[in-house]
Scaffold this motif. Structure first.
Motif, PDB file in Angstrom:
ATOM      1  N   GLN A 158       0.845  -1.187   0.000  1.00  0.00           N
ATOM      2  CA  GLN A 158       0.000   0.000   0.000  1.00  0.00           C
ATOM      3  C   GLN A 158       0.879   1.236   0.000  1.00  0.00           C
ATOM      4  N   ILE A 159       0.606   2.138  -0.922  1.00  0.00           N
ATOM      5  CA  ILE A 159       1.517   3.266  -1.122  1.00  0.00           C
ATOM      6  C   ILE A 159       1.675   4.107   0.140  1.00  0.00           C
ATOM      7  N   GLY A 160       0.630   4.172   0.948  1.00  0.00           N
ATOM      8  CA  GLY A 160       0.721   4.940   2.184  1.00  0.00           C
ATOM      9  C   GLY A 160       1.744   4.384   3.162  1.00  0.00           C
ATOM     10  N   ASN A 161       2.130   3.112   2.975  1.00  0.00           N
ATOM     11  CA  ASN A 161       3.131   2.478   3.841  1.00  0.00           C
ATOM     12  C   ASN A 161       4.536   2.547   3.265  1.00  0.00           C
ATOM     13  N   THR A 162       4.714   3.310   2.186  1.00  0.00           N
ATOM     14  CA  THR A 162       6.022   3.313   1.518  1.00  0.00           C
ATOM     15  C   THR A 162       6.602   4.711   1.324  1.00  0.00           C
ATOM     16  N   LEU A 163       6.018   5.718   1.945  1.00  0.00           N
ATOM     17  CA  LEU A 163       6.468   7.087   1.693  1.00  0.00           C
ATOM     18  C   LEU A 163       7.550   7.527   2.683  1.00  0.00           C
ATOM     19  N   SER A 164       8.243   8.579   2.310  1.00  0.00           N
ATOM     20  CA  SER A 164       9.223   9.206   3.198  1.00  0.00           C
ATOM     21  C   SER A 164       8.675  10.533   3.694  1.00  0.00           C
ATOM     22  N   GLU A 165       8.985  10.839   4.932  1.00  0.00           N
ATOM     23  CA  GLU A 165       8.591  12.143   5.477  1.00  0.00           C
ATOM     24  C   GLU A 165       9.513  13.254   5.007  1.00  0.00           C
ATOM     25  N   HIS A 166      10.573  12.899   4.295  1.00  0.00           N
ATOM     26  CA  HIS A 166      11.626  13.874   4.003  1.00  0.00           C
ATOM     27  C   HIS A 166      11.748  14.235   2.520  1.00  0.00           C
ATOM     28  N   GLY A 167      10.777  13.821   1.719  1.00  0.00           N
ATOM     29  CA  GLY A 167      10.832  14.195   0.310  1.00  0.00           C
ATOM     30  C   GLY A 167      10.010  13.247  -0.542  1.00  0.00           C
ATOM     31  N   TYR A 168      10.028  13.491  -1.829  1.00  0.00           N
ATOM     32  CA  TYR A 168       9.233  12.678  -2.748  1.00  0.00           C
ATOM     33  C   TYR A 168       9.916  11.339  -3.012  1.00  0.00           C
ATOM     34  N   VAL A 169       9.123  10.371  -3.505  1.00  0.00           N
ATOM     35  CA  VAL A 169       9.644   9.057  -3.864  1.00  0.00           C
ATOM     36  C   VAL A 169       9.120   8.689  -5.244  1.00  0.00           C
ATOM     37  N   SER A 170       9.713   7.672  -5.842  1.00  0.00           N
ATOM     38  CA  SER A 170       9.220   7.103  -7.098  1.00  0.00           C
ATOM     39  C   SER A 170       8.723   5.696  -6.813  1.00  0.00           C
ATOM     40  N   ARG A 171       7.582   5.344  -7.371  1.00  0.00           N
ATOM     41  CA  ARG A 171       6.995   4.036  -7.144  1.00  0.00           C
ATOM     42  C   ARG A 171       6.354   3.521  -8.441  1.00  0.00           C
ATOM     43  N   GLY A 172       6.335   2.201  -8.588  1.00  0.00           N
ATOM     44  CA  GLY A 172       5.632   1.576  -9.695  1.00  0.00           C
ATOM     45  C   GLY A 172       4.186   1.339  -9.299  1.00  0.00           C
ATOM     46  N   VAL A 173       3.269   2.138  -9.829  1.00  0.00           N
ATOM     47  CA  VAL A 173       1.849   2.051  -9.470  1.00  0.00           C
ATOM     48  C   VAL A 173       1.198   0.938 -10.289  1.00  0.00           C
ATOM     49  N   CYS A 174       0.539   0.009  -9.590  1.00  0.00           N
ATOM     50  CA  CYS A 174      -0.018  -1.172 -10.237  1.00  0.00           C
ATOM     51  C   CYS A 174      -1.457  -0.947 -10.681  1.00  0.00           C
ATOM     52  N   GLN A 269       0.765 -14.760 -16.560  1.00  0.00           N
ATOM     53  CA  GLN A 269       0.062 -13.729 -15.811  1.00  0.00           C
ATOM     54  C   GLN A 269       0.730 -13.582 -14.455  1.00  0.00           C
ATOM     55  N   PHE A 270       0.606 -12.377 -13.901  1.00  0.00           N
ATOM     56  CA  PHE A 270       1.308 -12.049 -12.673  1.00  0.00           C
ATOM     57  C   PHE A 270       0.308 -11.627 -11.606  1.00  0.00           C
ATOM     58  N   LYS A 271       0.172 -12.479 -10.613  1.00  0.00           N
ATOM     59  CA  LYS A 271      -0.718 -12.216  -9.498  1.00  0.00           C
ATOM     60  C   LYS A 271      -0.122 -11.138  -8.611  1.00  0.00           C
ATOM     61  N   VAL A 272      -0.930 -10.184  -8.203  1.00  0.00           N
ATOM     62  CA  VAL A 272      -0.474  -9.156  -7.272  1.00  0.00           C
ATOM     63  C   VAL A 272      -0.943  -9.551  -5.874  1.00  0.00           C
ATOM     64  N   ILE A 273      -0.002  -9.868  -5.017  1.00  0.00           N
ATOM     65  CA  ILE A 273      -0.295 -10.328  -3.656  1.00  0.00           C
ATOM     66  C   ILE A 273      -0.255  -9.124  -2.728  1.00  0.00           C
ATOM     67  N   PRO A 274      -1.378  -8.717  -2.181  1.00  0.00           N
ATOM     68  CA  PRO A 274      -1.362  -7.514  -1.326  1.00  0.00           C
ATOM     69  C   PRO A 274      -0.788  -7.802   0.053  1.00  0.00           C
ATOM     70  N   THR A 275      -0.107  -6.823   0.602  1.00  0.00           N
ATOM     71  CA  THR A 275       0.350  -6.898   1.980  1.00  0.00           C
ATOM     72  C   THR A 275       0.113  -5.544   2.634  1.00  0.00           C
ATOM     73  N   SER A 276      -0.202  -5.590   3.904  1.00  0.00           N
ATOM     74  CA  SER A 276      -0.360  -4.349   4.672  1.00  0.00           C
ATOM     75  C   SER A 276       0.904  -4.026   5.468  1.00  0.00           C
ATOM     76  N   SER A 277       1.976  -4.796   5.225  1.00  0.00           N
ATOM     77  CA  SER A 277       3.230  -4.564   5.946  1.00  0.00           C
ATOM     78  C   SER A 277       3.752  -3.163   5.690  1.00  0.00           C
ATOM     79  N   GLN A 278       4.402  -2.621   6.698  1.00  0.00           N
ATOM     80  CA  GLN A 278       5.056  -1.326   6.564  1.00  0.00           C
ATOM     81  C   GLN A 278       6.412  -1.529   5.921  1.00  0.00           C
ATOM     82  N   TRP A 279       6.636  -0.886   4.790  1.00  0.00           N
ATOM     83  CA  TRP A 279       7.941  -0.921   4.130  1.00  0.00           C
ATOM     84  C   TRP A 279       8.833   0.142   4.762  1.00  0.00           C
ATOM     85  N   PHE A 280      10.100  -0.207   4.954  1.00  0.00           N
ATOM     86  CA  PHE A 280      11.084   0.772   5.432  1.00  0.00           C
ATOM     87  C   PHE A 280      12.214   0.865   4.421  1.00  0.00           C
TER      88      PHE A 280
END
Length: 323
Positions: A158-174, A269-280
């Motif tokens: 979840q993108i909300g679990n992958t952001l930095s408080e210190h600037g912008y990031v780049s992410r591959g949006v699915c 085909q590529f299954k997208v497996i969701p996780t709610s884990s916090q990325w650091f």
């Protein structure tokens, strides 16, 4: 931790070739845990706990001594360890063109470099990302129970679990279809929390315009589940990529290129497996303290022991630095 039937269990591939040129200050070898554990240490700990049977480090050959000094002793008896070298020898991939480069050809090239160690389903991760146990457990289960040459996967965070408080990031949006399979992964740069704090909004900026993203939008953090078939496809695409980009020293053969091609061609085909884990991750130097605090909280909560591998052993990385 699970240690039985390791020879039949999935493989973890850690992309670590990029860390070599920055040793001594590299975020991949920074200590974050109570006993100076690195992010790689936590990834391997989670993978062993989930049931993975082998770990393959993709590195530059000149850094084999420091990798062995850091990992062989503490992983002995817990998981099989192998090393693969990402280098500039393109002939082994069917490329005869001589190309001058200062760095290797990207993440898909790194996976190709490990092909001799990959005889069964495997997971690919970055060396400097903290993904959390849930992601490893779900990927292990997929690789054991579902993976085949026409069915592969990626873990979506979840993108909300992958952001930095210190600037912008780049992410591959699915983009997913109704069955939860990847339709596309679009690289969005300049993602950050917007000014509308009441909505806690997340936006990406394109040109001068902001576009909203939902908090639970799934993004790729380079956590993939493949069978060795992916290497055959990458090999078929790589020579043409090199030919087209031989004069571009910054061109990189990225992993998402291969699943995107395979999906569009109907090869898999590529299954997208969701996780709610916090990325650091340490996108900015200011992130380091937050990552350390987050890991310390997980230790205090009991998610990890205070010492992942005992007895601890300190390695002087300065001894291996390029002079």
């Amino acid at each position: 931790m699970q240690t039985t039937n390791r020879a039949t269990q999935p493989i973890l591939v850690i992309l670590a070739a990029g860390m070599a040129s920055r040793y001594g200050s590299a975020k991949q070898v920074d200590g974050f845990g109570p006993n100076n554990e690195t992010i790689i240490d936590y990834s391997i700990y989670d993978a062993i706990k989930a049931g993975f049977g082998k770990v393959v480090f993709v590195i530059r050959e000149e850094f084999l001594p420091i990798m062995r000094a850091n990992f062989d002793h503490k992983l002995r008896g817990k998981i099989e360890v192998a090393y693969a070298f990402q280098d500039f020898n393109l002939q082994k991939f069917g490329v005869d063109t001589l190309v001058e480069r200062e760095k290797p050809w990207g993440t898909a090239h790194a996976v190709m470099s490990a092909e001799q160690e990959l005889d069964r389903p495997f997971c690919v991760i970055n060396a400097d990302d903290f993904y959390g146990f849930d992601a490893f457990q779900k990927m292990h289960n997929f690789l054991v129970n579902e993976a085949h040459d026409e069915e592969m996967a990626m873990v979506g965070f979840q993108i909300g679990n992958t952001l930095s408080e210190h600037g912008y990031v780049s992410r591959g949006v699915c983009a997913l279809n109704e069955q939860g399979y990847m339709q596309s992964v679009t690289e969005r740069t300049n993602i950050y929390r917007g000014a509308d704090a009441s909505a806690d909004s997340i936006v990406y900026k394109e040109g001068e315009e902001e576009h909203p993203l939902a908090e639970d939008t799934l993004v790729s953090m380079n956590f993939w589940g493949f069978t060795p078939k992916i290497i055959d496809v990458a090999r078929s695409l790589f020579p043409d990529f090199v030919q087209k980009n031989k004069n571009n020293p910054k061109a990189e053969f990225f992993i998402p290129t291969i699943p995107d091609y395979m999906a569009k061609m109907g090869l898999a085909q590529f299954k997208v497996i969701p996780t709610s884990s916090q990325w650091f991750g340490v996108t900015y130097k200011e992130d380091k303290a937050q990552v350390r605090d987050s890991i310390q909280q997980l230790v205090a909560f009991g998610a990890y022991p205070s010492a992942l591998y005992a007895p601890a052993r300190q390695v002087d990385t300065a001894l291996y630095l390029e002079q």
